[in-house]
Motif scaffolding. Structure first.
Motif, PDB file in Angstrom:
ATOM      1  N   UNK A 123     -10.882  16.156  41.669  1.00 35.41           N
ATOM      2  CA  UNK A 123     -11.385  15.788  42.993  1.00 35.41           C
ATOM      3  C   UNK A 123     -12.593  16.628  43.389  1.00 35.41           C
ATOM      4  N   UNK A 124     -12.621  17.889  42.953  1.00 36.83           N
ATOM      5  CA  UNK A 124     -13.765  18.752  43.249  1.00 36.83           C
ATOM      6  C   UNK A 124     -15.029  18.201  42.610  1.00 36.83           C
ATOM      7  N   UNK A 125     -14.912  17.779  41.372  1.00 36.99           N
ATOM      8  CA  UNK A 125     -16.059  17.247  40.646  1.00 36.99           C
ATOM      9  C   UNK A 125     -16.494  15.915  41.238  1.00 36.99           C
ATOM     10  N   UNK A 126     -15.528  15.053  41.543  1.00 35.62           N
ATOM     11  CA  UNK A 126     -15.863  13.751  42.119  1.00 35.62           C
ATOM     12  C   UNK A 126     -16.622  13.909  43.440  1.00 35.62           C
ATOM     13  N   UNK A 127     -16.161  14.823  44.275  1.00 36.33           N
ATOM     14  CA  UNK A 127     -16.804  14.990  45.573  1.00 36.33           C
ATOM     15  C   UNK A 127     -18.205  15.569  45.422  1.00 36.33           C
ATOM     16  N   UNK A 128     -18.372  16.497  44.485  1.00 35.21           N
ATOM     17  CA  UNK A 128     -19.706  17.059  44.256  1.00 35.21           C
ATOM     18  C   UNK A 128     -20.662  15.973  43.776  1.00 35.21           C
ATOM     19  N   UNK A 129     -20.195  15.128  42.872  1.00 40.57           N
ATOM     20  CA  UNK A 129     -21.032  14.033  42.383  1.00 40.57           C
ATOM     21  C   UNK A 129     -21.334  13.023  43.492  1.00 40.57           C
ATOM     22  N   UNK A 130     -20.344  12.766  44.338  1.00 34.84           N
ATOM     23  CA  UNK A 130     -20.538  11.819  45.433  1.00 34.84           C
ATOM     24  C   UNK A 130     -21.600  12.321  46.403  1.00 34.84           C
ATOM     25  N   UNK A 131     -21.546  13.614  46.698  1.00 35.21           N
ATOM     26  CA  UNK A 131     -22.525  14.193  47.616  1.00 35.21           C
ATOM     27  C   UNK A 131     -23.935  14.143  47.027  1.00 35.21           C
ATOM     28  N   UNK A 132     -24.039  14.299  45.723  1.00 34.78           N
ATOM     29  CA  UNK A 132     -25.355  14.349  45.082  1.00 34.78           C
ATOM     30  C   UNK A 132     -25.931  12.965  44.798  1.00 34.78           C
ATOM     31  N   UNK A 133     -25.064  11.985  44.505  1.00 40.38           N
ATOM     32  CA  UNK A 133     -25.564  10.708  44.007  1.00 40.38           C
ATOM     33  C   UNK A 133     -25.081   9.489  44.784  1.00 40.38           C
ATOM     34  N   UNK A 134     -24.068   9.634  45.616  1.00 38.36           N
ATOM     35  CA  UNK A 134     -23.506   8.457  46.262  1.00 38.36           C
ATOM     36  C   UNK A 134     -22.372   7.876  45.445  1.00 38.36           C
ATOM     37  N   UNK A 135     -22.138   6.556  45.526  1.00 38.76           N
ATOM     38  CA  UNK A 135     -20.949   5.960  44.899  1.00 38.76           C
ATOM     39  C   UNK A 135     -21.027   5.782  43.388  1.00 38.76           C
ATOM     40  N   UNK A 136     -22.193   6.016  42.798  1.00 39.99           N
ATOM     41  CA  UNK A 136     -22.343   5.908  41.348  1.00 39.99           C
ATOM     42  C   UNK A 136     -23.173   7.095  40.868  1.00 39.99           C
ATOM     43  N   UNK A 137     -22.691   7.781  39.816  1.00 46.14           N
ATOM     44  CA  UNK A 137     -23.369   8.997  39.372  1.00 46.14           C
ATOM     45  C   UNK A 137     -23.603   8.960  37.862  1.00 46.14           C
ATOM     46  N   UNK A 138     -24.770   9.453  37.413  1.00 50.50           N
ATOM     47  CA  UNK A 138     -24.989   9.627  35.975  1.00 50.50           C
ATOM     48  C   UNK A 138     -24.369  10.948  35.525  1.00 50.50           C
ATOM     49  N   UNK A 139     -23.564  10.908  34.458  1.00 46.40           N
ATOM     50  CA  UNK A 139     -22.910  12.123  33.978  1.00 46.40           C
ATOM     51  C   UNK A 139     -22.990  12.177  32.452  1.00 46.40           C
ATOM     52  N   UNK A 140     -22.736  13.376  31.948  1.00 49.70           N
ATOM     53  CA  UNK A 140     -22.642  13.605  30.513  1.00 49.70           C
ATOM     54  C   UNK A 140     -21.157  13.623  30.135  1.00 49.70           C
ATOM     55  N   UNK A 141     -20.758  12.656  29.294  1.00 50.89           N
ATOM     56  CA  UNK A 141     -19.368  12.573  28.864  1.00 50.89           C
ATOM     57  C   UNK A 141     -19.270  13.032  27.414  1.00 50.89           C
ATOM     58  N   UNK A 142     -19.008  14.317  27.253  1.00 54.62           N
ATOM     59  CA  UNK A 142     -18.848  14.912  25.923  1.00 54.62           C
ATOM     60  C   UNK A 142     -20.058  14.637  25.034  1.00 54.62           C
ATOM     61  N   UNK A 143     -21.246  14.730  25.640  1.00 56.45           N
ATOM     62  CA  UNK A 143     -22.475  14.574  24.874  1.00 56.45           C
ATOM     63  C   UNK A 143     -23.089  13.191  24.912  1.00 56.45           C
ATOM     64  N   UNK A 144     -22.494  12.272  25.673  1.00 60.60           N
ATOM     65  CA  UNK A 144     -23.014  10.906  25.779  1.00 60.60           C
ATOM     66  C   UNK A 144     -23.282  10.585  27.252  1.00 60.60           C
ATOM     67  N   UNK A 145     -24.482  10.090  27.595  1.00 58.96           N
ATOM     68  CA  UNK A 145     -24.771   9.747  28.990  1.00 58.96           C
ATOM     69  C   UNK A 145     -24.060   8.454  29.405  1.00 58.96           C
ATOM     70  N   UNK A 146     -23.394   8.485  30.573  1.00 57.03           N
ATOM     71  CA  UNK A 146     -22.688   7.309  31.086  1.00 57.03           C
ATOM     72  C   UNK A 146     -22.833   7.271  32.601  1.00 57.03           C
ATOM     73  N   UNK A 147     -22.599   6.105  33.182  1.00 60.97           N
ATOM     74  CA  UNK A 147     -22.508   5.959  34.632  1.00 60.97           C
ATOM     75  C   UNK A 147     -21.045   6.067  35.040  1.00 60.97           C
ATOM     76  N   UNK A 148     -20.764   6.897  36.057  1.00 61.60           N
ATOM     77  CA  UNK A 148     -19.408   7.052  36.567  1.00 61.60           C
ATOM     78  C   UNK A 148     -19.356   6.442  37.968  1.00 61.60           C
TER      79      UNK A 148
END
Length: 465
Positions: free
Chosen positions: A34-59
């Motif tokens: 939940x900490x990570x989700x909220x940080x991403x939400x504050x930075x990007x809104x309802x959709x965030x670009x993240x690194x998933x174990x070395x692969x870029x994905x939309x969360x």
């Protein structure tokens, strides 16, 4: 909401691969997503670009956006063939998630081939999910017996004691349920349950365990083609007779893995919510509404926190970004349920909770085994609270050890103190034994049926404590 864009349109950002990405799988995520989700939400809104174990994905973090993606299987299909970076050979060869996604079972597949397979799954599961069907009644009795046997095993030292409900109950019970569904012909095949456990734990022996598991399931599939019975693989073959042994083994692995981990986590999370004084959950349980209690729990702590990826066929606007055709889009159920726009509408005091959660998915690709999984978990939870009283955590709730993966989140252990208060349910006659292959383990005469490696492991936990 997803909006189709003309090819080449942009929303003021470069491609997903060119963006600055925050790693998703961090210590913060392991401790509290939940900490990570909220940080991403504050930075990007309802959709965030993240690194998933070395692969870029939309969360996808927003509830409305998650629901939009899940319900529209045409605009946001599954199917790894739709993944642009994969087609172009740009995924790392050693990407940790590649083996699990490449299995390509019904949970992963897209395209026309999926539709026939989905119909076959629905047909094959129907006897187990119809409470009026003799097969469903028999399975319910078997699950009740298994739950009582597990409780009797870890409480055999006296009326009070200590147990790890995760290792000794909530994880083994759904594996035993899956064994009934699969209809193994001999006790030696119960070793597959232990191998499934090793695969789920993703430890150093997970690779060899996966190879053994797929080999065992292939043997099982070949057997069912010759000797069908009242079990899931036989019903699936009857509904989809064109399946090869290899294809069938992949579907059986999906049933075994998803059912076991999802159900086990749901049992543990429900127990924690009740015994830590969650009053609405406790009220639902005391009123006999087991399924309602679990419904509330999956709102707060869904076992499956991120779904497998989808890939838009055209450039689509989602949240504050343009998602390019072929980009991987991972819907986060955990983040969607915590979205203030959704969570703020849920009344926490009500005994009857909302049915709007996404824990089983939404739209045409909802989990086909959701009724079966929920029913198995409900039996496990109800037998625990009918047989045991005064359940207390042996650790403060904020010190319980969690295990997080890109897909699931559950407890590593659930240490409790208990007092035995109830008696086992009316004994259920075991099913008639099927012919055992050479080399089967000897029967446990007291139980009237062969014992598996899993059972012998659990008995060892009791002796060793």
């Amino acid at each position: 909401m997803g909006v189709q864009l003309d090819s080449g349109s942009a929303a003021g950002h470069g491609s997903l691969e060119s963006m600055s990405l925050e790693p998703l799988m961090t210590r913060d995520y392991e401790r509290d997503p939940a900490i990570v989700y909220e940080r991403l939400r504050q930075a990007h809104g309802p959709v965030a670009p993240v690194d998933l174990l070395g692969v870029p994905v939309w969360l996808v973090l927003g509830y409305e956006e998650a629901y939009e993606v899940l319900r529209d299987d045409h605009a946001w299909p599954k199917g790894l063939e739709n993944w642009r970076a994969r087609r172009e050979g740009r995924l790392p060869e050693d990407w940790p998630l590649a083996p699990s996604l490449d299995v390509n079972h019904v949970l992963i597949q897209g395209g026309e081939g999926y539709r026939g397979l989905k119909v076959a799954w629905d047909t094959a599961l129907r006897p187990f999910q119809d409470p009026r069907h003799p097969v469903a009644k028999r399975l319910k009795a078997q699950i009740t017996r298994d739950a009582d046997e597990l409780i009797s095993l870890f409480t055999q030292g006296g009326r009070t004691g200590w147990a790890d409900l995760s290792a000794q109950f909530s994880r083994p019970l759904p594996l035993m349920v899956a064994s009934h569904l699969l209809g193994f012909p001999g006790s030696q095949h119960d070793d597959a349950l232990m191998d499934m456990w090793r695969v789920l734990d993703a430890g150093p022996d997970a690779g060899p365990a996966l190879e053994r598991l797929l080999a065992t399931l292939s043997e099982l599939g070949a057997w069912k083609m010759k000797e069908p019975g009242d079990d899931f693989p036989s019903y699936l073959l009857a509904s989809h007779p064109g399946l090869s042994v290899e294809e069938l083994s992949r579907e059986l692995m999906m049933l075994l893995g998803m059912t076991s981990d999802h159900v086990g986590i749901l049992i543990s999370n429900t127990v924690v919510e009740v015994i830590t004084g969650n009053l609405p959950a406790s009220a639902s349980l005391s009123a006999g509404l087991i399924r309602e209690t679990m419904n509330r729990v999956v709102m707060q702590k869904p076992p499956l926190i991120n779904f497998v990826p989808r890939f838009p066929l055209k450039d689509m606007r989602l949240g504050n970004y343009t998602v390019a055709a072929g980009d991987p889009v991972w819907v986060s159920v955990g983040a969607a349920h915590a979205d203030p726009a959704f969570a703020g509408k849920v009344c926490p005091e009500s005994t009857i909770s909302t049915r709007a959660h996404l824990s089983w998915g939404a739209g045409p690709r909802q989990c086909p085994a959701r009724e079966l999984a929920g029913g198995a978990a409900a039996i496990g939870v109800s037998r625990l609270f009918e047989r045991l009283s005064g359940l207390e955590l042996s650790l403060p709730v904020d010190q319980l050890p969690w295990r997080s993966s890109p897909f699931m989140r559950g407890l590593r252990s659930l240490p409790v103190r208990y007092t035995v208060s109830g008696t086992p349910a009316q004994p259920v006659p075991p099913p008639p034994p099927l012919p055992a292959a050479a080399g089967s383990a000897p029967a446990d005469e007291t139980a009237g049926r062969p014992r598996s490696s899993l059972w012998r492991y659990l008995a060892g936990l009791v002796r060793g404590r």
